[in-house]
Motif scaffolding. Structure first.
Motif, PDB file in Angstrom:
ATOM      1  N   GLY A 170      46.231  11.242 -24.870  1.00  0.00           N
ATOM      2  CA  GLY A 170      45.123  10.816 -24.033  1.00  0.00           C
ATOM      3  C   GLY A 170      44.363  11.945 -23.349  1.00  0.00           C
ATOM      4  O   GLY A 170      43.347  11.706 -22.707  1.00  0.00           O
ATOM      5  N   ILE A 171      44.842  13.152 -23.494  1.00  0.00           N
ATOM      6  CA  ILE A 171      44.199  14.286 -22.826  1.00  0.00           C
ATOM      7  C   ILE A 171      43.068  14.816 -23.690  1.00  0.00           C
ATOM      8  O   ILE A 171      43.216  15.002 -24.888  1.00  0.00           O
ATOM      9  CB  ILE A 171      45.219  15.404 -22.541  1.00  0.00           C
ATOM     10  N   ARG A 172      41.934  15.040 -23.047  1.00  0.00           N
ATOM     11  CA  ARG A 172      40.779  15.632 -23.717  1.00  0.00           C
ATOM     12  C   ARG A 172      40.449  16.927 -22.996  1.00  0.00           C
ATOM     13  O   ARG A 172      40.402  16.979 -21.778  1.00  0.00           O
ATOM     14  CB  ARG A 172      39.579  14.681 -23.650  1.00  0.00           C
ATOM     15  N   VAL A 173      40.234  17.981 -23.755  1.00  0.00           N
ATOM     16  CA  VAL A 173      40.010  19.306 -23.197  1.00  0.00           C
ATOM     17  C   VAL A 173      38.651  19.827 -23.626  1.00  0.00           C
ATOM     18  O   VAL A 173      38.263  19.679 -24.783  1.00  0.00           O
ATOM     19  CB  VAL A 173      41.111  20.290 -23.671  1.00  0.00           C
ATOM     20  N   VAL A 174      37.931  20.416 -22.674  1.00  0.00           N
ATOM     21  CA  VAL A 174      36.678  21.106 -22.975  1.00  0.00           C
ATOM     22  C   VAL A 174      36.896  22.580 -22.660  1.00  0.00           C
ATOM     23  O   VAL A 174      37.219  22.931 -21.530  1.00  0.00           O
ATOM     24  CB  VAL A 174      35.491  20.555 -22.145  1.00  0.00           C
ATOM     25  N   LEU A 175      36.760  23.425 -23.669  1.00  0.00           N
ATOM     26  CA  LEU A 175      36.866  24.873 -23.485  1.00  0.00           C
ATOM     27  C   LEU A 175      35.460  25.448 -23.494  1.00  0.00           C
ATOM     28  O   LEU A 175      34.701  25.230 -24.433  1.00  0.00           O
ATOM     29  CB  LEU A 175      37.670  25.514 -24.612  1.00  0.00           C
ATOM     30  N   ILE A 176      35.112  26.155 -22.440  1.00  0.00           N
ATOM     31  CA  ILE A 176      33.795  26.778 -22.331  1.00  0.00           C
ATOM     32  C   ILE A 176      33.999  28.279 -22.253  1.00  0.00           C
ATOM     33  O   ILE A 176      34.757  28.756 -21.407  1.00  0.00           O
ATOM     34  CB  ILE A 176      33.044  26.282 -21.085  1.00  0.00           C
ATOM     35  N   GLY A 177      33.340  29.022 -23.127  1.00  0.00           N
ATOM     36  CA  GLY A 177      33.542  30.463 -23.084  1.00  0.00           C
ATOM     37  C   GLY A 177      32.611  31.232 -23.998  1.00  0.00           C
ATOM     38  O   GLY A 177      31.628  30.703 -24.505  1.00  0.00           O
TER      39      GLY A 177
END
Length: 80
Positions: A4-11
């Motif tokens: 259920g975890i959603r991750v947004v990586l910004i870089g």
């Protein structure tokens, strides 16, 4: 990583490490479908994602004073 975890990586790309490298690693661990990667985002886009986040984490060794911590607090995200 729980389903259920959603991750947004910004870089940004760094010397010897790109968004493609990170995506390949996520795919190897079977979590690529739960990670959204955003490269070279505008400050408005970063702010939008911070304000929609439950938590934040800083993974950079080159940030210097790293204003992300203060930005995360003002966005009401818990820094990790």
């Amino acid at each position: 990583m729980r389903r259920g975890i959603r991750v947004v990586l910004i870089g940004q790309d760094a010397d010897g490490r790109t968004v493609d490298d990170v995506f390949r690693e996520a795919k190897a661990f079977g979590v690529a479908d739960r990670i959204q990667m955003i490269q070279d985002a505008s400050i408005d886009e970063v702010t939008k994602h911070q304000c929609n986040s439950k938590t934040s984490i800083i993974l950079s060794a080159r940030e210097g004073s790293c204003v992300v911590v203060a930005e995360s607090l003002f966005a009401d995200a818990r820094s990790q």
